[in-house]
Design a protein around this motif. Structure first.
Motif, mmCIF file in Angstrom:
data_model
loop_
_atom_site.group_PDB
_atom_site.id
_atom_site.type_symbol
_atom_site.label_atom_id
_atom_site.label_comp_id
_atom_site.label_asym_id
_atom_site.label_seq_id
_atom_site.Cartn_x
_atom_site.Cartn_y
_atom_site.Cartn_z
ATOM 1 N N LEU A 5 -4.053 0.632 -2.183
ATOM 2 C CA LEU A 5 -3.438 -0.608 -2.658
ATOM 3 C C LEU A 5 -2.763 -0.372 -4.003
ATOM 4 C CD1 LEU A 5 -3.170 -3.734 -2.262
ATOM 5 C CD2 LEU A 5 -5.232 -3.937 -3.651
ATOM 6 N N LEU B 217 3.435 0.707 2.852
ATOM 7 C CA LEU B 217 3.074 -0.290 3.853
ATOM 8 C C LEU B 217 3.018 -1.673 3.216
ATOM 9 C CD1 LEU B 217 0.030 1.612 5.421
ATOM 10 C CD2 LEU B 217 2.343 1.549 6.312
ATOM 11 N N GLY C 158 -1.238 12.274 5.569
ATOM 12 C CA GLY C 158 -2.578 12.755 5.868
ATOM 13 C C GLY C 158 -3.689 12.047 5.116
ATOM 14 N N LYS C 159 -3.328 11.074 4.281
ATOM 15 C CA LYS C 159 -4.324 10.345 3.484
ATOM 16 C C LYS C 159 -4.419 8.894 3.919
ATOM 17 C CE LYS C 159 -5.011 13.912 0.793
ATOM 18 N NZ LYS C 159 -6.283 14.674 0.841
ATOM 19 N N SER C 160 -5.376 8.178 3.361
ATOM 20 C CA SER C 160 -5.540 6.767 3.693
ATOM 21 C C SER C 160 -4.680 5.901 2.782
ATOM 22 C CB SER C 160 -7.013 6.375 3.576
ATOM 23 O OG SER C 160 -7.462 6.535 2.247
ATOM 24 N N PRO C 161 -4.391 4.663 3.184
ATOM 25 C CA PRO C 161 -3.582 3.766 2.340
ATOM 26 C C PRO C 161 -4.309 3.403 1.048
ATOM 27 C CG PRO C 161 -3.619 3.014 4.630
ATOM 28 C CD PRO C 161 -4.662 4.075 4.503
ATOM 29 N N TYR D 227 0.843 -1.186 0.000
ATOM 30 C CA TYR D 227 0.000 0.000 0.000
ATOM 31 C C TYR D 227 0.881 1.240 0.000
ATOM 32 C CZ TYR D 227 -4.076 -2.847 1.323
ATOM 33 O OH TYR D 227 -5.102 -3.760 1.347
ATOM 34 N N GLN E 263 0.795 5.288 1.102
ATOM 35 C CA GLN E 263 0.040 6.227 1.919
ATOM 36 C C GLN E 263 0.721 7.589 1.886
ATOM 37 O OE1 GLN E 263 -0.442 5.289 6.133
ATOM 38 N NE2 GLN E 263 -2.337 6.470 6.232
ATOM 39 N N PHE F 280 -0.193 -5.380 9.166
ATOM 40 C CA PHE F 280 0.534 -4.330 8.454
ATOM 41 C C PHE F 280 1.886 -4.077 9.108
ATOM 42 C CE2 PHE F 280 -2.468 -2.524 5.436
ATOM 43 C CZ PHE F 280 -3.663 -3.065 5.860
#
Lengths: 114, 114
Positions: A46, A88, A41-44, A36, A38, A104
């Motif tokens: 894929l 990640l 400040g953002k989400s992971p 992933y 990231q 993770f």
């Protein structure tokens, strides 16, 4: 021992170079592996998954899996400043079991220098 | 557009108040998850649900509660019993309930409790 380990970095590479990100895991029975990205400040998000030993390529990204050595890596060719993010690694817990929990790593921070 | 939505993006609460974070998906995914992310600690699993009206505790469930009354919705309540609620909360879903499926994340909710 942590189940999924990554070097926290930062890994600094010049623009245009190859960035190599590594991940080791403890469960020899693991069969699938996920990478992933990231941004701060953002989400992971894929970006790659791999199930078989060897290499899997998708554009500038290549995932490499070595089950015997229990490591999976992500190569980013022609690195761009926009690739600067935390990467990640994730591995399923109890693959093939009744649940689909992912473990993770803490992530590797990549910084691509212009 | 198919995806996972979380609301609100930012949430501020006073200590001692319960707060509910929303997570909705229209991907027809079976399983849903809640994670908490703190700086330097990676993703930690709070709760997960594989089917409507059923859910299981993750690694850090104390001080949290969830419900799964509809397949597309998995709200998380952060109770006043959670000692350190300030964090980035991420909701994820996965298409299957067996092992090895990738997880997709919503945009996250950043909760600040003072």
């Amino acid at each position: 021992q942590k189940e999924v380990e990554q070097n926290s970095g930062p890994l600094s590479v010049p623009e245009g170079a190859i960035a190599s990100l590594n991940c080791t895991y403890s469960d020899r029975g693991s069969q699938s592996f996920f990478w992933y990205r990231q941004y701060s400040g953002k989400s992971p998000e894929l970006i790659m998954f791999i199930y078989s030993n060897g290499d899997k390529e998708d554009g500038r990204f290549t995932a490499q899996l070595n089950k015997a050595s229990q490591y999976v890596s992500l190569l980013i060719r022609d690195s761009q400043p926009s690739d600067s993010a935390t990467y990640l690694c994730a591995v399923p817990l109890n693959y093939g079991g009744a649940t689909n929990k992912l473990i993770f790593g803490t992530g590797t921070l990549l910084a691509v220098q212009p | 557009d198919g995806g996972i939505t979380q609301s609100p993006k930012y949430l501020f609460r006073k200590e001692g108040q319960n707060v509910t974070l929303s997570c909705e998906q229209n991907l027809n995914h079976d399983a849903m998850y809640w994670y908490r992310q703190d700086p330097g600690q990676g993703l930690r699993l709070i709760y997960y649900s594989q089917i409507v009206n059923d859910f299981q505790k993750g690694d850090i469930a104390e001080g949290y509660s969830v419900s799964r009354e509809k397949k597309e919705s998995f709200p998380l309540t952060v109770t006043s019993a959670q000692k350190n609620p300030t964090a980035f909360y991420l909701c994820a879903s996965t298409p299957g309930t067996g092992g090895g499926y990738e997880q997709y994340f919503g945009p996250g909710t950043r909760l600040t409790v003072t």
